[in-house]
Motif scaffolding. Structure first.
Motif, short mmCIF file in Angstrom:
data_model
loop_
_atom_site.label_atom_id
_atom_site.label_comp_id
_atom_site.label_asym_id
_atom_site.label_seq_id
_atom_site.Cartn_x
_atom_site.Cartn_y
_atom_site.Cartn_z
N THR A 1 0.97 -1.16 0.21
CA THR A 1 0.01 0.25 -0.05
C THR A 1 0.77 1.22 -0.05
N ILE A 2 0.51 2.48 -0.78
CA ILE A 2 1.34 3.52 -0.72
C ILE A 2 0.70 4.46 0.16
N PHE A 3 1.12 4.95 1.20
CA PHE A 3 0.28 5.75 2.03
C PHE A 3 0.42 7.15 1.54
N GLY A 4 -0.75 8.00 1.49
CA GLY A 4 -1.07 9.09 1.05
C GLY A 4 -1.64 10.16 1.84
N HIS A 5 -1.31 11.59 1.63
CA HIS A 5 -1.98 12.72 2.38
C HIS A 5 -2.34 13.95 1.52
N GLN A 6 -3.60 14.41 1.61
CA GLN A 6 -3.96 15.57 0.92
C GLN A 6 -3.30 16.46 1.55
N HIS A 7 -2.50 17.60 0.37
CA HIS A 7 -2.19 19.05 0.86
C HIS A 7 -0.86 18.53 1.65
N ALA A 8 -0.16 17.80 1.56
CA ALA A 8 0.61 17.12 2.40
C ALA A 8 1.66 18.38 2.91
N THR A 9 2.49 18.77 1.73
CA THR A 9 3.28 19.80 1.84
C THR A 9 2.99 21.19 1.85
N GLU A 10 1.60 21.35 1.86
CA GLU A 10 1.26 22.75 1.50
C GLU A 10 1.37 23.41 3.22
N TYR A 11 0.40 22.67 3.87
CA TYR A 11 0.20 23.01 5.16
C TYR A 11 0.16 22.18 6.15
N SER B 1 2.26 26.83 7.54
CA SER B 1 1.94 26.71 6.43
C SER B 1 2.87 27.24 5.34
N GLY B 2 3.31 26.50 4.50
CA GLY B 2 4.16 27.22 3.32
C GLY B 2 5.54 26.85 3.63
N ALA C 1 9.12 24.99 3.74
CA ALA C 1 9.95 24.46 2.60
C ALA C 1 10.17 23.04 3.32
N ASP C 2 10.02 21.91 2.39
CA ASP C 2 10.29 20.62 2.43
C ASP C 2 9.67 20.12 3.93
N ARG C 3 8.51 20.25 3.99
CA ARG C 3 7.90 19.89 5.37
C ARG C 3 6.50 19.45 5.02
N SER C 4 6.30 18.22 5.89
CA SER C 4 4.81 17.74 5.83
C SER C 4 4.60 17.24 7.22
N ASP C 5 3.40 17.18 7.93
CA ASP C 5 3.43 16.33 9.21
C ASP C 5 3.78 15.02 9.09
N VAL C 6 3.62 14.45 7.88
CA VAL C 6 4.02 13.08 7.81
C VAL C 6 5.53 12.83 8.12
N LYS C 7 6.15 13.95 7.31
CA LYS C 7 7.69 13.67 7.42
C LYS C 7 7.95 13.99 8.78
N VAL D 1 1.54 28.56 -9.95
CA VAL D 1 3.22 28.46 -9.63
C VAL D 1 3.42 27.68 -8.56
N LYS D 2 2.67 27.64 -7.37
CA LYS D 2 2.95 27.13 -6.43
C LYS D 2 2.83 25.69 -6.46
N LEU D 3 1.47 25.41 -6.99
CA LEU D 3 1.15 24.05 -7.18
C LEU D 3 2.11 23.14 -8.06
N ARG D 4 2.50 23.77 -9.11
CA ARG D 4 3.56 23.19 -9.92
C ARG D 4 4.75 22.79 -9.31
N GLN D 5 5.30 23.80 -8.30
CA GLN D 5 6.56 23.48 -7.73
C GLN D 5 6.48 22.35 -6.86
N ILE D 6 5.12 22.31 -6.22
CA ILE D 6 4.91 20.90 -5.24
C ILE D 6 4.87 19.60 -6.01
N VAL D 7 4.29 20.01 -7.37
CA VAL D 7 4.17 18.46 -8.13
C VAL D 7 5.46 18.08 -8.55
#
Length: 257
Positions: free
Chosen positions: A24-34, A39-40, A42-48, A75-81
């Motif tokens: 299974t691959i674990f996923g999280h919505q908006h993980a690196t956005e906030y 919020s915002g 760099a290189d941060r997520s609650d999962v990390k 622009v921000k979303l493209r960077q995340i992707v």
């Protein structure tokens, strides 16, 4: 469903098919956005923060494409992707689509909302507007490039939770035929007219089904769906926890798949 899908998109599909046999691959919505109290960053997520690694799947949303800050949002979303893809991750796209013909946002609000799906599909008075909206999405999807200049493959999950009534595209606000028509037109217009070949298409109702027939009530056909899934907040916390019932529904989805 796209015979001209890019090599990377085909590889993602094949890899997911292979992975499901063991993992299974674990996923999280908006993980690196906030996250929790940030919020915002760099290189941060609650999962990390908890596990030392970002989730394997990150979900983004086209909700901001119609907002006042749409240009910066894209622009921000493209960077995340691009960052997540470069790290080996999988990207999914949801679409909390604000009503393009009236107030109320993406929710159906009885005092404000009027049916609009019939107006967006071919023959509707706002069909050209919908084509322009999809053209904007197509441009952005094609602009997301990997380290070698390749188009980044993504899983597109439009019109989710469509069997409920809380969104303007919900079952109470458009017929089965109208929903299937807006879905199939969306897929065809992106891949055939705008040559978007880096999307997989995911069909995802809410949890209001107890049979395969009900799950498939608004299914547009295998020519328009790469993956099937479900949203299930109702059995998994929103209304308490009913794990056996959630498993029963998941089995309907996985057995059909």
């Amino acid at each position: 469903v796209d015979k001209n899908a890019t090599r990377e998109t085909k590889n993602l599909f094949k890899a997911l098919y292979k992975i499901q046999k063991t993992s299974t691959i674990f996923g999280h919505q908006h993980a690196t956005e906030y996250g929790r109290a940030w919020s915002g960053d760099a290189d941060r997520s609650d999962v990390k923060s908890v596990t030392g690694s970002h989730p394997g799947v990150i979900g983004i949303d086209f909700s901001g494409f119609s907002g006042a800050n749409a240009t910066n949002y894209k622009v921000k979303l493209r960077q995340i992707v691009q960052q997540h893809y470069a790290q080996g991750g999988v990207i999914t796209i949801a679409w909390h689509f604000n009503n393009p013909l009236g107030p109320g946002g993406f929710y159906w609000k009885d005092s404000l909302s009027t049916p609009v799906v019939s107006r967006l599909i071919p023959g509707g008075d706002s069909h050209e507007m919908y084509k322009n909206i999809l053209a904007d999405i197509a441009d952005w999807v094609k602009s997301c490039k990997g380290p070698k200049g390749e188009a980044i493959p993504m899983i597109f999950r439009p019109y989710h939770e469509f069997d409920g009534n809380w969104f303007w595209w919900g079952a109470g606000h458009c017929s089965v035929e109208e929903f299937i028509q807006i879905w199939s037109f969306t897929v065809d217009y992106l891949k055939d007219v705008h040559q978007v070949h880096n999307l997989l298409y995911a069909f995802s109702p809410d949890n209001k089904f107890l049979t395969e027939a009900k799950f498939l009530e608004r299914y547009p056909g295998n020519s328009y769906v790469d993956m099937v899934g479900m949203d299930n907040y109702g059995d998994m916390g929103r209304n308490g926890y009913n794990v056996p019932r959630a498993i029963e529904k998941l089995l309907i989805v996985s057995n059909y798949a």
